[in-house]
Write an enzyme that holds these catalytic residues in place. Sequence first.
Site, PDB file in Angstrom:
ATOM      1  N   SER A 143      -0.169 -12.235   5.750  1.00  0.00           N
ATOM      2  CA  SER A 143      -1.498 -11.634   5.854  1.00  0.00           C
ATOM      3  C   SER A 143      -2.561 -12.625   5.411  1.00  0.00           C
ATOM      4  CB  SER A 143      -1.537 -10.403   4.941  1.00  0.00           C
ATOM      5  OG  SER A 143      -2.856  -9.988   4.738  1.00  0.00           O
ATOM      6  N   ALA A 144      -3.750 -12.451   5.958  1.00  0.00           N
ATOM      7  CA  ALA A 144      -4.902 -13.257   5.507  1.00  0.00           C
ATOM      8  C   ALA A 144      -5.171 -13.028   4.026  1.00  0.00           C
ATOM      9  CB  ALA A 144      -6.129 -12.892   6.326  1.00  0.00           C
ATOM     10  N   LYS A 176       3.073 -10.877  -0.627  1.00  0.00           N
ATOM     11  CA  LYS A 176       3.068 -11.737   0.574  1.00  0.00           C
ATOM     12  C   LYS A 176       3.215 -13.201   0.159  1.00  0.00           C
ATOM     13  CE  LYS A 176       2.694  -8.537   3.669  1.00  0.00           C
ATOM     14  NZ  LYS A 176       3.927  -8.160   4.365  1.00  0.00           N
ATOM     15  N   ASN A 182      -7.294  -8.741  10.878  1.00  0.00           N
ATOM     16  CA  ASN A 182      -7.406  -7.273  10.819  1.00  0.00           C
ATOM     17  C   ASN A 182      -6.966  -6.611  12.127  1.00  0.00           C
ATOM     18  OD1 ASN A 182      -9.098  -8.370   8.641  1.00  0.00           O
ATOM     19  ND2 ASN A 182      -9.706  -6.266   8.307  1.00  0.00           N
ATOM     20  N   ARG A 216     -15.336  -9.177   9.358  1.00  0.00           N
ATOM     21  CA  ARG A 216     -13.894  -9.385   9.457  1.00  0.00           C
ATOM     22  C   ARG A 216     -13.513  -9.829  10.865  1.00  0.00           C
ATOM     23  NH1 ARG A 216     -14.781  -8.732   4.938  1.00  0.00           N
ATOM     24  NH2 ARG A 216     -13.723  -7.504   3.345  1.00  0.00           N
ATOM     25  N   TYR A 269      -0.182  -6.196  -3.723  1.00  0.00           N
ATOM     26  CA  TYR A 269       0.285  -6.271  -2.326  1.00  0.00           C
ATOM     27  C   TYR A 269       0.183  -7.707  -1.822  1.00  0.00           C
ATOM     28  CZ  TYR A 269      -0.222  -6.317   2.735  1.00  0.00           C
ATOM     29  OH  TYR A 269      -0.106  -6.648   4.062  1.00  0.00           O
ATOM     30  N   ASP A 292      17.299   1.718   5.153  1.00  0.00           N
ATOM     31  CA  ASP A 292      16.464   0.863   4.316  1.00  0.00           C
ATOM     32  C   ASP A 292      16.913  -0.598   4.408  1.00  0.00           C
ATOM     33  OD1 ASP A 292      15.198  -0.314   1.904  1.00  0.00           O
ATOM     34  OD2 ASP A 292      14.640   1.796   1.596  1.00  0.00           O
ATOM     35  N   ILE A 327       2.456  -2.151  13.775  1.00  0.00           N
ATOM     36  CA  ILE A 327       2.552  -3.445  14.468  1.00  0.00           C
ATOM     37  C   ILE A 327       3.956  -3.623  15.058  1.00  0.00           C
ATOM     38  CG2 ILE A 327       2.198  -5.937  14.268  1.00  0.00           C
ATOM     39  CD1 ILE A 327       0.505  -5.293  11.703  1.00  0.00           C
TER      40      ILE A 327
HETATM   41  P1  NAD Z   1       3.433   0.191   8.885  1.00  0.00           P
HETATM   42  O1  NAD Z   1       3.479   0.857   7.562  1.00  0.00           O
HETATM   43  O2  NAD Z   1       2.880   0.935  10.039  1.00  0.00           O
HETATM   44  O3  NAD Z   1       4.887  -0.340   9.289  1.00  0.00           O
HETATM   45  C1  NAD Z   1       5.826  -0.738   8.342  1.00  0.00           C
HETATM   46  C2  NAD Z   1       7.139  -0.018   8.663  1.00  0.00           C
HETATM   47  O4  NAD Z   1       8.141  -0.434   7.723  1.00  0.00           O
HETATM   48  C3  NAD Z   1       7.026   1.499   8.550  1.00  0.00           C
HETATM   49  O5  NAD Z   1       7.521   2.091   9.735  1.00  0.00           O
HETATM   50  C4  NAD Z   1       7.894   1.861   7.342  1.00  0.00           C
HETATM   51  O6  NAD Z   1       8.510   3.119   7.500  1.00  0.00           O
HETATM   52  C5  NAD Z   1       8.867   0.713   7.305  1.00  0.00           C
HETATM   53  N1  NAD Z   1       9.436   0.381   5.998  1.00  0.00           N
HETATM   54  C6  NAD Z   1       8.790   0.147   4.832  1.00  0.00           C
HETATM   55  N2  NAD Z   1       9.668  -0.207   3.882  1.00  0.00           N
HETATM   56  C7  NAD Z   1      10.904  -0.196   4.453  1.00  0.00           C
HETATM   57  C8  NAD Z   1      12.224  -0.484   3.994  1.00  0.00           C
HETATM   58  N3  NAD Z   1      12.464  -0.857   2.743  1.00  0.00           N
HETATM   59  N4  NAD Z   1      13.249  -0.352   4.868  1.00  0.00           N
HETATM   60  C9  NAD Z   1      13.046   0.042   6.159  1.00  0.00           C
HETATM   61  N5  NAD Z   1      11.820   0.305   6.643  1.00  0.00           N
HETATM   62  C10 NAD Z   1      10.760   0.192   5.809  1.00  0.00           C
HETATM   63  O7  NAD Z   1       2.631  -1.185   8.678  1.00  0.00           O
HETATM   64  P2  NAD Z   1       2.074  -2.212   9.748  1.00  0.00           P
HETATM   65  O8  NAD Z   1       0.594  -2.120   9.758  1.00  0.00           O
HETATM   66  O9  NAD Z   1       2.812  -2.100  11.006  1.00  0.00           O
HETATM   67  O10 NAD Z   1       2.437  -3.572   9.010  1.00  0.00           O
HETATM   68  C11 NAD Z   1       3.636  -4.275   9.291  1.00  0.00           C
HETATM   69  C12 NAD Z   1       3.707  -5.503   8.401  1.00  0.00           C
HETATM   70  O11 NAD Z   1       2.531  -6.297   8.611  1.00  0.00           O
HETATM   71  C13 NAD Z   1       3.744  -5.184   6.907  1.00  0.00           C
HETATM   72  O12 NAD Z   1       4.590  -6.103   6.269  1.00  0.00           O
HETATM   73  C14 NAD Z   1       2.305  -5.401   6.483  1.00  0.00           C
HETATM   74  O13 NAD Z   1       2.205  -5.749   5.126  1.00  0.00           O
HETATM   75  C15 NAD Z   1       1.894  -6.561   7.376  1.00  0.00           C
HETATM   76  N6  NAD Z   1       0.437  -6.647   7.573  1.00  0.00           N
HETATM   77  C16 NAD Z   1      -0.247  -5.568   8.048  1.00  0.00           C
HETATM   78  C17 NAD Z   1      -1.635  -5.646   8.193  1.00  0.00           C
HETATM   79  C18 NAD Z   1      -2.426  -4.464   8.675  1.00  0.00           C
HETATM   80  O14 NAD Z   1      -3.653  -4.449   8.498  1.00  0.00           O
HETATM   81  N7  NAD Z   1      -1.823  -3.463   9.307  1.00  0.00           N
HETATM   82  C19 NAD Z   1      -2.323  -6.830   7.879  1.00  0.00           C
HETATM   83  C20 NAD Z   1      -1.585  -7.928   7.423  1.00  0.00           C
HETATM   84  C21 NAD Z   1      -0.194  -7.821   7.283  1.00  0.00           C
HETATM   85  N1  UFG Z   2     -15.111  -0.659   5.210  1.00  0.00           N
HETATM   86  C1  UFG Z   2     -16.141   0.235   5.095  1.00  0.00           C
HETATM   87  N2  UFG Z   2     -15.823   1.559   5.001  1.00  0.00           N
HETATM   88  C2  UFG Z   2     -14.556   2.028   5.020  1.00  0.00           C
HETATM   89  C3  UFG Z   2     -13.497   1.092   5.139  1.00  0.00           C
HETATM   90  C4  UFG Z   2     -13.806  -0.250   5.226  1.00  0.00           C
HETATM   91  O1  UFG Z   2     -17.315  -0.146   5.079  1.00  0.00           O
HETATM   92  O2  UFG Z   2     -14.347   3.244   4.918  1.00  0.00           O
HETATM   93  C5  UFG Z   2     -15.423  -2.095   5.345  1.00  0.00           C
HETATM   94  C6  UFG Z   2     -14.863  -2.951   4.234  1.00  0.00           C
HETATM   95  O3  UFG Z   2     -15.760  -3.001   3.144  1.00  0.00           O
HETATM   96  C7  UFG Z   2     -14.694  -4.311   4.938  1.00  0.00           C
HETATM   97  C8  UFG Z   2     -14.356  -3.909   6.372  1.00  0.00           C
HETATM   98  O4  UFG Z   2     -14.806  -2.564   6.522  1.00  0.00           O
HETATM   99  O5  UFG Z   2     -15.923  -5.004   4.942  1.00  0.00           O
HETATM  100  C9  UFG Z   2     -12.866  -3.981   6.684  1.00  0.00           C
HETATM  101  O6  UFG Z   2     -12.146  -3.215   5.719  1.00  0.00           O
HETATM  102  P1  UFG Z   2     -10.605  -2.814   5.920  1.00  0.00           P
HETATM  103  O7  UFG Z   2     -10.226  -1.975   4.751  1.00  0.00           O
HETATM  104  O8  UFG Z   2     -10.407  -2.253   7.279  1.00  0.00           O
HETATM  105  O9  UFG Z   2      -9.855  -4.216   5.905  1.00  0.00           O
HETATM  106  P2  UFG Z   2      -9.787  -5.354   4.787  1.00  0.00           P
HETATM  107  O10 UFG Z   2     -10.325  -6.594   5.423  1.00  0.00           O
HETATM  108  O11 UFG Z   2     -10.394  -4.932   3.520  1.00  0.00           O
HETATM  109  O12 UFG Z   2      -8.225  -5.459   4.520  1.00  0.00           O
HETATM  110  C10 UFG Z   2      -7.300  -5.608   5.587  1.00  0.00           C
HETATM  111  C11 UFG Z   2      -5.954  -4.973   5.186  1.00  0.00           C
HETATM  112  C12 UFG Z   2      -5.324  -5.746   4.079  1.00  0.00           C
HETATM  113  C13 UFG Z   2      -5.228  -7.203   4.428  1.00  0.00           C
HETATM  114  C14 UFG Z   2      -6.584  -7.734   4.805  1.00  0.00           C
HETATM  115  C15 UFG Z   2      -6.516  -9.162   5.257  1.00  0.00           C
HETATM  116  O13 UFG Z   2      -6.148  -3.653   4.754  1.00  0.00           O
HETATM  117  O14 UFG Z   2      -4.006  -5.292   3.905  1.00  0.00           O
HETATM  118  O15 UFG Z   2      -7.130  -6.952   5.884  1.00  0.00           O
HETATM  119  O16 UFG Z   2      -5.568  -9.270   6.264  1.00  0.00           O
HETATM  120  F1  UFG Z   2      -4.786  -7.875   3.360  1.00  0.00           F
END
Ligand code: NAD
Ligand code: UFG
Length: 332
Positions: A124-125, A153, A179, A231, A149, A58, A12
Amino acid sequence: MKILVTGGTGYIGSHTVVELLNSGYEVVVIDNLYNSKIEVVDKIKKITKKDFTFYKGDVCDKELLEEIFNKHKIDATIHFAGYKAVGESVEKPLMYYRNNIVSTLSLCETMSKHNVKNIVFSSSATVYGIPEILPIIEKLEIKHATNPYGETKIVNEKILKDLHISDNKWNVALLRYFNPIGAHPSGLIGENPNDIPNNLMPYIVKVATGELKELSVYGNDYDTPDGTGVRDYIHVVDLAKAHIKAIEWTFKNEGIDAFNIGTGHGYSVLEIVKAFEKVNKVKVPYKIAPRRKGDVASCYANSNYAKEKLDWTSTYEIDDMVKDAYNFAIKN
Ligand code: NAD
Ligand code: UFG
């Protein structure tokens, strides 16, 4: 205006850096490359034809933060850095609490010292735990998440709320993502997990490209139209744009608030599979498997508040999301 982006080479974060540069902001990124690759830096520069400063390091390292804040006149920060794998957080809670909480403390302490008090935080949701009503609104009471996790948050949101209470010059946008899927339409940046993916879209992509045999659909007996989990999938570029609006909102000195960032539409697992097959003209073999522990039947956002306060709405449809996810996969 100069924005410090932590975790800016991640999924992101990288898309958000693109939008920041395209909107005319100067950008400084810090990332330890734990879950991203250095190549992303050049890819962002290629997409935007703009330069920015990258620090490999870091966010928990306060000496490095001090160096960055001394060198750059930062106006606001966007804090993405953190670990995000739900299952791993159950196995390694200390690792998750340490990284996800200490990084926020170090960042906010350094910001405070340098009188930088505008921050956008990646929430996050997941903070809603098992949703009591649908679509989810921000006013719901935050009780507890279903895994460590998610707890990190909730704790981070609390730290930022207490910080604002102690000093109302802090402006904090808590963005609660639903998502995120898809990739930049250029196909240069996207989501590319090294291990077997946990999330639906990266798994579907690896089945479509033949790297994995078939998708396991976790349960078809939920109380949803086709029995599979529902979702709120949001295109990562729409999500990235929400951060620009959130940064602008912090500059208006509005204090602290939380915003749901989703489309407001729920799609089932099978609807996603069908959309992916139709748009990309590929087969995604799947089997019905037992429910995954901890999953809820449905989770989708009411994002009216983000529209009202941030002037942000999603623009990409599900067909764009599945197209861009596959485009990134076949180009990489
Ligand atoms: P990502 O893992 O792709 O990106 C996170 C980045 O942070 C990585 O590049 C990693 O190397 C870096 N990082 C981790 N710890 C660090 C530290 N201590 N110092 C410096 N760099 C560090 O994840 P993303 O999907 O881009 O998610 C970004 C943020 O959004 C996260 O906080 C995640 O929890 C939150 N989020 C993600 C999702 C999702 O589904 N992807 C959903 C809800 C919230
Ligand atoms: N699913 C499958 N097969 C798979 C993976 C997922 O059927 O191999 C289904 C899950 O059961 C769910 C849907 O696809 O119904 C979405 O699952 P994801 O794992 O893609 O996403 P989640 O909604 O479970 O979780 C995501 C992030 C979490 C975050 C959450 C709410 O992984 O970090 O959304 O923001 F907390």
